[in-house]
Design a protein around this motif. Sequence first.
Motif, PDB file in Angstrom:
ATOM      1  N   LYS A 124      20.116  57.031  73.818  1.00 17.81           N
ATOM      2  CA  LYS A 124      20.062  58.380  73.262  1.00 17.81           C
ATOM      3  C   LYS A 124      20.795  59.318  74.214  1.00 17.81           C
ATOM      4  N   HIS A 125      21.779  60.036  73.662  1.00 20.49           N
ATOM      5  CA  HIS A 125      22.600  60.920  74.503  1.00 20.49           C
ATOM      6  C   HIS A 125      23.140  62.066  73.658  1.00 20.49           C
ATOM      7  N   ASN A 126      22.988  63.287  74.172  1.00 19.66           N
ATOM      8  CA  ASN A 126      23.473  64.480  73.458  1.00 19.66           C
ATOM      9  C   ASN A 126      22.954  64.539  72.027  1.00 19.66           C
ATOM     10  N   ASN A 127      21.667  64.281  71.877  1.00 19.69           N
ATOM     11  CA  ASN A 127      20.994  64.356  70.569  1.00 19.69           C
ATOM     12  C   ASN A 127      21.539  63.365  69.546  1.00 19.69           C
ATOM     13  N   MET A 128      22.126  62.301  70.042  1.00 15.58           N
ATOM     14  CA  MET A 128      22.611  61.240  69.172  1.00 15.58           C
ATOM     15  C   MET A 128      22.113  59.904  69.692  1.00 15.58           C
ATOM     16  N   GLU A 129      22.015  58.930  68.784  1.00 17.44           N
ATOM     17  CA  GLU A 129      21.586  57.593  69.182  1.00 17.44           C
ATOM     18  C   GLU A 129      22.701  56.597  68.901  1.00 17.44           C
ATOM     19  N   PHE A 130      22.983  55.757  69.884  1.00 16.93           N
ATOM     20  CA  PHE A 130      24.067  54.794  69.785  1.00 16.93           C
ATOM     21  C   PHE A 130      23.502  53.380  69.927  1.00 16.93           C
ATOM     22  N   TYR A 131      24.169  52.424  69.268  1.00 19.78           N
ATOM     23  CA  TYR A 131      23.666  51.052  69.257  1.00 19.78           C
ATOM     24  C   TYR A 131      24.759  50.071  69.668  1.00 19.78           C
ATOM     25  N   GLY A 132      24.338  49.028  70.350  1.00 11.03           N
ATOM     26  CA  GLY A 132      25.235  47.941  70.709  1.00 11.03           C
ATOM     27  C   GLY A 132      24.534  46.621  70.464  1.00 11.03           C
ATOM     28  N   ARG A 133      25.310  45.603  70.132  1.00 12.01           N
ATOM     29  CA  ARG A 133      24.726  44.321  69.792  1.00 12.01           C
ATOM     30  C   ARG A 133      25.422  43.203  70.544  1.00 12.01           C
ATOM     31  N   GLY A 134      24.648  42.205  70.947  1.00 12.73           N
ATOM     32  CA  GLY A 134      25.219  41.056  71.622  1.00 12.73           C
ATOM     33  C   GLY A 134      24.612  39.772  71.127  1.00 12.73           C
ATOM     34  N   VAL A 135      25.459  38.815  70.763  1.00 13.32           N
ATOM     35  CA  VAL A 135      24.999  37.513  70.286  1.00 13.32           C
ATOM     36  C   VAL A 135      25.662  36.441  71.145  1.00 13.32           C
ATOM     37  N   ASP A 136      24.860  35.542  71.673  1.00 14.26           N
ATOM     38  CA  ASP A 136      25.421  34.484  72.517  1.00 14.26           C
ATOM     39  C   ASP A 136      24.412  33.351  72.640  1.00 14.26           C
ATOM     40  N   GLU A 137      24.911  32.189  73.063  1.00 13.68           N
ATOM     41  CA  GLU A 137      24.027  31.045  73.286  1.00 13.68           C
ATOM     42  C   GLU A 137      23.226  31.200  74.569  1.00 13.68           C
ATOM     43  N   VAL A 138      23.676  32.090  75.457  1.00 15.46           N
ATOM     44  CA  VAL A 138      22.990  32.360  76.722  1.00 15.46           C
ATOM     45  C   VAL A 138      22.328  33.731  76.632  1.00 15.46           C
ATOM     46  N   GLU A 139      21.022  33.796  76.879  1.00 19.46           N
ATOM     47  CA  GLU A 139      20.276  35.038  76.673  1.00 19.46           C
ATOM     48  C   GLU A 139      20.793  36.181  77.533  1.00 19.46           C
ATOM     49  N   SER A 140      21.027  35.942  78.811  1.00 19.99           N
ATOM     50  CA  SER A 140      21.486  37.018  79.692  1.00 19.99           C
ATOM     51  C   SER A 140      22.842  37.557  79.277  1.00 19.99           C
ATOM     52  N   VAL A 141      23.692  36.689  78.748  1.00 21.24           N
ATOM     53  CA  VAL A 141      25.016  37.120  78.280  1.00 21.24           C
ATOM     54  C   VAL A 141      24.873  37.976  77.027  1.00 21.24           C
ATOM     55  N   ALA A 142      23.969  37.605  76.135  1.00 23.84           N
ATOM     56  CA  ALA A 142      23.728  38.393  74.919  1.00 23.84           C
ATOM     57  C   ALA A 142      23.249  39.796  75.278  1.00 23.84           C
ATOM     58  N   ILE A 143      22.354  39.903  76.250  1.00 23.53           N
ATOM     59  CA  ILE A 143      21.862  41.219  76.684  1.00 23.53           C
ATOM     60  C   ILE A 143      22.993  42.036  77.274  1.00 23.53           C
ATOM     61  N   LEU A 144      23.802  41.415  78.134  1.00 25.50           N
ATOM     62  CA  LEU A 144      24.913  42.126  78.768  1.00 25.50           C
ATOM     63  C   LEU A 144      25.932  42.597  77.727  1.00 25.50           C
ATOM     64  N   LYS A 145      26.191  41.766  76.725  1.00 30.74           N
ATOM     65  CA  LYS A 145      27.111  42.154  75.650  1.00 30.74           C
ATOM     66  C   LYS A 145      26.591  43.379  74.908  1.00 30.74           C
ATOM     67  N   LEU A 157      20.666  30.842  68.929  1.00 31.32           N
ATOM     68  CA  LEU A 157      21.460  31.944  69.466  1.00 31.32           C
ATOM     69  C   LEU A 157      20.530  33.092  69.828  1.00 31.32           C
ATOM     70  N   PHE A 158      20.914  33.844  70.829  1.00 30.76           N
ATOM     71  CA  PHE A 158      20.144  35.025  71.212  1.00 30.76           C
ATOM     72  C   PHE A 158      20.864  36.262  70.684  1.00 30.76           C
ATOM     73  N   ASP A 159      20.108  37.137  70.042  1.00 29.15           N
ATOM     74  CA  ASP A 159      20.658  38.353  69.448  1.00 29.15           C
ATOM     75  C   ASP A 159      19.887  39.549  69.995  1.00 29.15           C
ATOM     76  N   TYR A 160      20.579  40.395  70.755  1.00 25.99           N
ATOM     77  CA  TYR A 160      19.941  41.582  71.326  1.00 25.99           C
ATOM     78  C   TYR A 160      20.650  42.846  70.854  1.00 25.99           C
ATOM     79  N   GLU A 161      19.847  43.873  70.622  1.00 31.11           N
ATOM     80  CA  GLU A 161      20.386  45.194  70.298  1.00 31.11           C
ATOM     81  C   GLU A 161      19.917  46.183  71.360  1.00 31.11           C
ATOM     82  N   SER A 162      20.856  46.982  71.865  1.00 33.33           N
ATOM     83  CA  SER A 162      20.541  48.032  72.833  1.00 33.33           C
ATOM     84  C   SER A 162      20.811  49.381  72.191  1.00 33.33           C
ATOM     85  N   SER A 163      19.981  50.359  72.506  1.00 34.61           N
ATOM     86  CA  SER A 163      20.213  51.713  71.997  1.00 34.61           C
ATOM     87  C   SER A 163      20.118  52.710  73.143  1.00 34.61           C
TER      88      SER A 163
END
Length: 264
Positions: A39-60, A31-37
């Motif tokens: 930074k906006h308005n002095n705060m940091e936000f995170y998103g995570r995507g897990v999928d069998e397809v790498e591009s889909v995990a990134i998009l998630k 499985l591919f597991d990607y985390e995106s972060s």
Amino acid sequence: MSLLSWVYNHKEQLSIEFSTDDWSSKFGLKLFDYESSIKHNNMEFYGRGVDEVESVAILKSVSEVIERVICNEYGITSVGLSIQSTQDNIFDADSHAKDEILERYFLKKHIENGVPFRMIEATGPMVSEFKKHNSSSKMQFFKMNTPVGYYGVGCLLELNDKASIGFAFSYNEIKTIEKAFTEALPNLFWLQENDIKDEEKPFHLQLSFISKVKSLLGLTATNIKIETQLPDIVGQKIDLSEHGLFATAPIRITSYRIKENEID
């Protein structure tokens, strides 16, 4: 323009960063597991995507981190909100948003009213592969009390005295089982690798919540009746046309809530 292309073109404005982890190989899975972060308005936000397809995990992961920013700015919950790239003709944000809020609604009904879940057997390549490589683990799948044609499924994974749980809701039982499993799996690895205080865990990983769920497991298929009705759902409009960060982003936002505040 695709969402990922837009993100790349605005990477400095977004202060976006990506990271990945190959934890799934330790469980014998691919499985591919990607985390995106962002930074906006002095705060940091995170998103995570897990999928069998790498591009889909990134998009998630990108979609989820954008959701986090928007929910923070508008003071709304992420439950029942979904983002879709305008170039994506496969993912259905409308159905995803409805499924998410119905998942939370029926789960809440079980917990608050002490309604037992129905145990089910789960099969499939990913589940079978996990069992083969993790024989000391305990895996339980269970079904929510939903109307005919709707599937709400939970997956409880236990390994080395750590427990993780995932939930999913859709109109396809097999896909719902797979999604619940892939929701629980990354958290199981996270708990195995990190010593986290219980009160610092997300609510669905805290011992008190998992204990409530475990207390409602054990009924067979003949012991449960379908009584719960679908709640009324209303849409919420979110306008990003004046948003300084996402006004030009190629995305559609779908947001729903349970009518009359039946759910948090």
